[in-house]
Design a protein around this motif. Structure first.
Motif, PDB file in Angstrom:
ATOM      1  N   VAL A   6       0.858  -1.185   0.000  1.00 51.41           N
ATOM      2  CA  VAL A   6       0.000   0.000   0.000  1.00 51.41           C
ATOM      3  C   VAL A   6       0.897   1.238   0.000  1.00 51.41           C
ATOM      4  O   VAL A   6       1.793   1.363   0.826  1.00 51.41           O
ATOM      5  CB  VAL A   6      -0.940   0.003   1.226  1.00 51.41           C
ATOM      6  N   PRO A   7       0.676   2.154  -0.959  1.00 56.35           N
ATOM      7  CA  PRO A   7       1.536   3.340  -1.079  1.00 56.35           C
ATOM      8  C   PRO A   7       1.535   4.202   0.183  1.00 56.35           C
ATOM      9  O   PRO A   7       0.499   4.366   0.832  1.00 56.35           O
ATOM     10  CB  PRO A   7       0.932   4.125  -2.236  1.00 56.35           C
ATOM     11  N   GLN A   8       2.704   4.730   0.496  1.00 56.82           N
ATOM     12  CA  GLN A   8       2.865   5.625   1.640  1.00 56.82           C
ATOM     13  C   GLN A   8       3.623   6.874   1.197  1.00 56.82           C
ATOM     14  O   GLN A   8       4.543   7.343   1.851  1.00 56.82           O
ATOM     15  CB  GLN A   8       3.607   4.909   2.781  1.00 56.82           C
ATOM     16  N   ASP A   9       3.221   7.419   0.031  1.00 59.03           N
ATOM     17  CA  ASP A   9       3.889   8.596  -0.521  1.00 59.03           C
ATOM     18  C   ASP A   9       3.473   9.849   0.245  1.00 59.03           C
ATOM     19  O   ASP A   9       2.420   9.897   0.871  1.00 59.03           O
ATOM     20  CB  ASP A   9       3.534   8.768  -1.999  1.00 59.03           C
ATOM     21  N   THR A  10       4.291  10.870   0.159  1.00 55.78           N
ATOM     22  CA  THR A  10       3.974  12.145   0.789  1.00 55.78           C
ATOM     23  C   THR A  10       2.807  12.788   0.054  1.00 55.78           C
ATOM     24  O   THR A  10       2.775  12.809  -1.167  1.00 55.78           O
ATOM     25  CB  THR A  10       5.190  13.089   0.727  1.00 55.78           C
ATOM     26  N   SER A  11       1.838  13.281   0.808  1.00 57.25           N
ATOM     27  CA  SER A  11       0.665  13.917   0.198  1.00 57.25           C
ATOM     28  C   SER A  11       0.100  14.966   1.142  1.00 57.25           C
ATOM     29  O   SER A  11       0.592  15.141   2.253  1.00 57.25           O
ATOM     30  CB  SER A  11      -0.410  12.870  -0.106  1.00 57.25           C
ATOM     31  N   ASN A  12      -0.962  15.629   0.678  1.00 60.29           N
ATOM     32  CA  ASN A  12      -1.653  16.608   1.516  1.00 60.29           C
ATOM     33  C   ASN A  12      -2.253  15.952   2.753  1.00 60.29           C
ATOM     34  O   ASN A  12      -2.421  16.590   3.777  1.00 60.29           O
ATOM     35  CB  ASN A  12      -2.762  17.300   0.725  1.00 60.29           C
ATOM     36  N   LEU A  13      -2.587  14.685   2.642  1.00 63.44           N
ATOM     37  CA  LEU A  13      -3.144  13.974   3.785  1.00 63.44           C
ATOM     38  C   LEU A  13      -2.128  13.907   4.920  1.00 63.44           C
ATOM     39  O   LEU A  13      -2.464  14.086   6.081  1.00 63.44           O
ATOM     40  CB  LEU A  13      -3.545  12.546   3.392  1.00 63.44           C
ATOM     41  N   GLU A  14      -0.891  13.659   4.560  1.00 64.22           N
ATOM     42  CA  GLU A  14       0.158  13.503   5.561  1.00 64.22           C
ATOM     43  C   GLU A  14       0.380  14.800   6.329  1.00 64.22           C
ATOM     44  O   GLU A  14       0.530  14.788   7.548  1.00 64.22           O
ATOM     45  CB  GLU A  14       1.451  13.049   4.887  1.00 64.22           C
ATOM     46  N   THR A  15       0.408  15.926   5.615  1.00 63.50           N
ATOM     47  CA  THR A  15       0.629  17.204   6.287  1.00 63.50           C
ATOM     48  C   THR A  15      -0.548  17.579   7.175  1.00 63.50           C
ATOM     49  O   THR A  15      -0.379  18.329   8.123  1.00 63.50           O
ATOM     50  CB  THR A  15       0.895  18.331   5.268  1.00 63.50           C
ATOM     51  N   ALA A  16      -1.720  17.058   6.882  1.00 59.66           N
ATOM     52  CA  ALA A  16      -2.902  17.322   7.706  1.00 59.66           C
ATOM     53  C   ALA A  16      -3.072  16.264   8.789  1.00 59.66           C
ATOM     54  O   ALA A  16      -4.072  16.244   9.490  1.00 59.66           O
ATOM     55  CB  ALA A  16      -4.146  17.380   6.832  1.00 59.66           C
ATOM     56  N   LYS A  17      -2.105  15.386   8.898  1.00 66.14           N
ATOM     57  CA  LYS A  17      -2.141  14.298   9.897  1.00 66.14           C
ATOM     58  C   LYS A  17      -3.339  13.374   9.683  1.00 66.14           C
ATOM     59  O   LYS A  17      -3.938  12.881  10.620  1.00 66.14           O
ATOM     60  CB  LYS A  17      -2.156  14.857  11.320  1.00 66.14           C
ATOM     61  N   LEU A  18      -3.681  13.151   8.420  1.00 61.88           N
ATOM     62  CA  LEU A  18      -4.791  12.269   8.064  1.00 61.88           C
ATOM     63  C   LEU A  18      -4.252  11.049   7.325  1.00 61.88           C
ATOM     64  O   LEU A  18      -3.173  11.080   6.754  1.00 61.88           O
ATOM     65  CB  LEU A  18      -5.789  12.991   7.157  1.00 61.88           C
ATOM     66  N   LYS A  19      -5.027  10.008   7.301  1.00 59.33           N
ATOM     67  CA  LYS A  19      -4.693   8.803   6.554  1.00 59.33           C
ATOM     68  C   LYS A  19      -5.892   8.411   5.719  1.00 59.33           C
ATOM     69  O   LYS A  19      -7.035   8.654   6.078  1.00 59.33           O
ATOM     70  CB  LYS A  19      -4.339   7.638   7.500  1.00 59.33           C
ATOM     71  N   GLU A  20      -5.619   7.798   4.588  1.00 56.78           N
ATOM     72  CA  GLU A  20      -6.679   7.291   3.716  1.00 56.78           C
ATOM     73  C   GLU A  20      -6.818   5.800   3.979  1.00 56.78           C
ATOM     74  O   GLU A  20      -5.823   5.075   4.046  1.00 56.78           O
ATOM     75  CB  GLU A  20      -6.312   7.554   2.265  1.00 56.78           C
ATOM     76  N   LEU A  21      -8.044   5.340   4.103  1.00 58.31           N
ATOM     77  CA  LEU A  21      -8.293   3.927   4.345  1.00 58.31           C
ATOM     78  C   LEU A  21      -8.329   3.189   3.016  1.00 58.31           C
ATOM     79  O   LEU A  21      -9.071   3.559   2.108  1.00 58.31           O
ATOM     80  CB  LEU A  21      -9.619   3.748   5.085  1.00 58.31           C
ATOM     81  N   CYS A  22      -7.497   2.164   2.875  1.00 56.76           N
ATOM     82  CA  CYS A  22      -7.426   1.363   1.650  1.00 56.76           C
ATOM     83  C   CYS A  22      -7.659  -0.098   1.991  1.00 56.76           C
ATOM     84  O   CYS A  22      -7.446  -0.531   3.122  1.00 56.76           O
ATOM     85  CB  CYS A  22      -6.042   1.497   1.003  1.00 56.76           C
TER      86      CYS A  22
END
Length: 136
Positions: A6-22
């Protein structure tokens, strides 16, 4: 895709301390959920969409300030709506909402209609009439 892929690339989610459920496969081949901080292609697409939205908002603001359209169009863009969605919120036909984009028509709207728009956009009537008072 497997759980460890499962990808763990840097994104806007990371800076907002959020994670996407996959969903991914665990070691036994069963589907399980995994948190992802982002995926580069998705991040690029999301950033492009946000840039387009911001450009539309800026264009609408510029046009309001030049008296080419009414503040209703600006607030519609700011709240990421289209005419049909806005029309459904204010309980009017789409053609009437479009007509209210005309500055001359907007200036003649009753307080009751202005209040409908203000309530929809969660602003005061004063802010609705003068977008420079909008705290965006």
């Amino acid at each position: 895709m497997k759980k460890d892929e499962v990808p763990q690339d840097t994104s806007n989610l990371e800076t907002a301390k959020l994670k996407e459920l996959c969903y991914a496969l665990d070691d036994d081949g069963n589907y399980t959920t995994v948190n992802s901080s982002g995926w580069d292609p998705k991040t690029i697409a999301l950033n492009q969409a946000i840039e387009e939205i911001n450009a539309r908002i800026a264009d609408a603001k510029r046009r309001v300030l030049k008296n080419k359209t009414s503040p209703i169009e600006y607030y519609m863009e700011f709240h990421k709506m289209d005419v049909s969605i806005l029309a459904s919120y204010v309980g009017m036909w789409s053609w009437r909402v479009k007509r209210h984009f005309k500055p001359t028509i907007f200036k003649k709207l009753s307080n009751k209609k202005l209040q409908k728009y203000a309530d929809t956009f969660d602003v005061s009537v004063e802010q609705l009439k003068d977008i420079t008072k909008h705290g965006n």
